[in-house]
Design a protein around this motif. Structure first.
Motif, PDB file in Angstrom:
ATOM      1  N   ASP A 234       0.831  -1.198   0.000  1.00  0.00           N
ATOM      2  CA  ASP A 234       0.000   0.000   0.000  1.00  0.00           C
ATOM      3  C   ASP A 234       0.873   1.257   0.000  1.00  0.00           C
ATOM      4  OD1 ASP A 234      -2.376  -1.417  -0.032  1.00  0.00           O
ATOM      5  OD2 ASP A 234      -2.615  -1.375   2.148  1.00  0.00           O
ATOM      6  N   LEU A 237       2.353   1.693  -3.551  1.00  0.00           N
ATOM      7  CA  LEU A 237       1.347   2.190  -4.489  1.00  0.00           C
ATOM      8  C   LEU A 237       1.119   3.686  -4.294  1.00  0.00           C
ATOM      9  CD1 LEU A 237      -1.266  -0.725  -4.413  1.00  0.00           C
ATOM     10  CD2 LEU A 237       0.312  -0.161  -6.282  1.00  0.00           C
ATOM     11  N   ALA A 238       1.085   4.130  -3.039  1.00  0.00           N
ATOM     12  CA  ALA A 238       0.892   5.548  -2.764  1.00  0.00           C
ATOM     13  C   ALA A 238       2.085   6.369  -3.265  1.00  0.00           C
ATOM     14  CB  ALA A 238       0.681   5.769  -1.269  1.00  0.00           C
ATOM     15  N   ALA A 241       1.880   6.574  -7.055  1.00  0.00           N
ATOM     16  CA  ALA A 241       0.824   7.499  -7.490  1.00  0.00           C
ATOM     17  C   ALA A 241       1.253   8.953  -7.279  1.00  0.00           C
ATOM     18  CB  ALA A 241      -0.467   7.210  -6.739  1.00  0.00           C
ATOM     19  N   LEU A 267      -5.648   6.391  -6.477  1.00  0.00           N
ATOM     20  CA  LEU A 267      -5.866   5.319  -5.506  1.00  0.00           C
ATOM     21  C   LEU A 267      -7.128   5.613  -4.712  1.00  0.00           C
ATOM     22  CD1 LEU A 267      -2.312   4.658  -3.996  1.00  0.00           C
ATOM     23  CD2 LEU A 267      -3.560   3.209  -5.597  1.00  0.00           C
ATOM     24  N   GLU A 269      -9.306   3.674  -1.442  1.00  0.00           N
ATOM     25  CA  GLU A 269      -9.532   2.567  -0.520  1.00  0.00           C
ATOM     26  C   GLU A 269     -11.024   2.428  -0.235  1.00  0.00           C
ATOM     27  OE1 GLU A 269      -7.155   2.366   2.963  1.00  0.00           O
ATOM     28  OE2 GLU A 269      -5.349   3.137   1.967  1.00  0.00           O
ATOM     29  N   ASN A 274      -7.781  -1.971  -1.680  1.00  0.00           N
ATOM     30  CA  ASN A 274      -7.039  -0.804  -2.154  1.00  0.00           C
ATOM     31  C   ASN A 274      -7.111  -0.835  -3.674  1.00  0.00           C
ATOM     32  OD1 ASN A 274      -5.496   1.473  -2.294  1.00  0.00           O
ATOM     33  ND2 ASN A 274      -3.596   0.532  -1.586  1.00  0.00           N
ATOM     34  N   ASN A 275      -7.620   0.238  -4.267  1.00  0.00           N
ATOM     35  CA  ASN A 275      -7.964   0.227  -5.679  1.00  0.00           C
ATOM     36  C   ASN A 275      -7.191   1.278  -6.468  1.00  0.00           C
ATOM     37  OD1 ASN A 275     -10.544  -1.593  -5.491  1.00  0.00           O
ATOM     38  ND2 ASN A 275     -10.810  -0.021  -3.926  1.00  0.00           N
ATOM     39  N   VAL A 276      -6.592   0.850  -7.581  1.00  0.00           N
ATOM     40  CA  VAL A 276      -6.105   1.782  -8.589  1.00  0.00           C
ATOM     41  C   VAL A 276      -7.245   1.989  -9.577  1.00  0.00           C
ATOM     42  CG1 VAL A 276      -4.410   2.217 -10.406  1.00  0.00           C
ATOM     43  CG2 VAL A 276      -3.734   0.965  -8.332  1.00  0.00           C
TER      44      VAL A 276
END
Length: 349
Positions: A234, A237-238, A241, A267, A269, A274-276
């Motif tokens: 997570d 990913l953050a 992004a 992103l 949540e 947790n979604n892209v």
């Protein structure tokens, strides 16, 4: 999951009609059947059984134009929008390689398939769905509004098989292999690791030493592997992004690996997910399924390949995230700098 003979195809269709808000996989699980059996129950009712071999499917689906490719496991769903093209066949492994659709396909696990058409609010929803021997989804191709819907009937007719029964026998699901650890081969593992010139050699090395991926990561230690906190995916990913540093996100099951290459932007949540949510690429990750995460470094002829790899509690790999690679370079300072910021985790025995 074995076939549940107590439910007829008609009964399965009735149950789905009563539970239209449930996702197919969740409904199948609640009924004690597999998703493939749920889909097969609709043969003759908008569903057609088709030849599952990727040579046949990939020969036909380019006619559908821009579609959505979906590959998933119980822990993650990977969705890419694009057109299928540049298919390369092989006895043990096949490939689709375009700018947007990037797949590695293992045909022995493409065991059954259906072309599915449903009507929602007067609008047809069409997809090609492929399943393994246990009835679990391997890969799906969903048509979009802009797809070539006028080619659908031709594609289905081309792929249809003579067997149009609405029942399906499935094999018992094989559980994930737990970590195979050979502590006595740790020095040999590290010595052979240093000799690698391509990341694909890693699996050959683990088989040679009678380990698997997770077992080797637990044994190798620094500087080859750094355990990370379960929240590291997570966190990464953050960071990706925020920075717009491009990466490569691999998600796969034993029948198909699907790859996104490029930056991620949005992103979101939602509960444990947790979604892209980017145009052309969606990722839906159950972060609460992550039990182990590693930073991994492998030597190649084009530089060091750095990845972050996550596993579930049973030892199954959930996803891998690499820096963006090209034919010339496997090492990117920007991505490696982001990985260096990730929180360390405990070494597991």
């Amino acid at each position: 999951m074995a076939d549940d003979a107590s439910l007829s195809a008609r009964a399965i269709r009735d149950k789905q009609a009563e539970n239209q808000t449930l996702r197919a996989r969740d409904l199948a699980e609640s009924l004690g059947i597999t998703e493939a059996q749920l889909v097969a129950a609709h043969v003759g009712h908008g569903t057609v059984r088709i030849n599952p071999h990727p040579d046949d499917i990939m020969g036909a689906v380019p006619a559908l134009g821009e579609v959505m490719a979906l590959t998933r496991t119980p822990s993650v769903v990977h969705e890419k929008v694009g057109a299928y093209d540049n298919y390369q066949s092989g006895q043990h492994a096949c490939m689709v390689l375009t700018e947007n659709i990037d797949l590695r396909i293992f045909p022995q696990h493409w065991v059954s398939a259906c072309a599915v058409e449903t009507i929602s609010d007067g609008v047809p929803k069409r997809s090609i769905q492929v399943f393994d021997a246990a009835g679990d989804a391997v890969h799906k191709i969903h048509l979009r509004d802009g797809s070539n819907h006028d080619q659908w009937d031709m594609v289905v007719e081309t792929l249809a098989t003579s067997d149009q029964t609405d029942t399906l026998e499935v094999a018992v699901r094989i559980p994930p292999t737990p970590p195979l650890i050979r502590e006595e081969k740790a020095d040999l593992l590290r010595a052979e690791w240093d000799k690698m010139t391509d990341t694909h050699q890693f699996m050959l090395l683990t088989r040679k030493l009678k380990m698997n991926r997770l077992g080797a990561y637990r044994v190798a230690g620094a500087p080859y592997v750094r355990p990370l906190a379960n929240t590291a995916v997570d966190q990464l990913l953050a960071l990706l992004a925020d920075s717009k540093v491009p990466g490569m996100i691999f998600v796969g099951n034993h029948g198909c690996i699907q790859i996104h290459s490029g930056p991620i932007r949005t992103l979101k949540e939602v509960g444990p997910w947790n979604n892209v949510m980017d145009p052309g690429f969606n990722l839906h990750l159950r972060s609460d399924h992550i039990a182990e995460v590693y930073e991994v470094r492998k030597p190649t002829k084009r530089g060091e390949a750095v990845s972050v790899e996550a596993f579930d509690k049973d030892g199954a790999i959930i996803l891998q995230i690499f820096g963006m690679r090209t034919r010339e370079v496997d090492f990117y300072d920007d991505f490696t700098a982001l990985v260096a910021r990730l929180e360390a985790g405990e070494v597991l025995a």
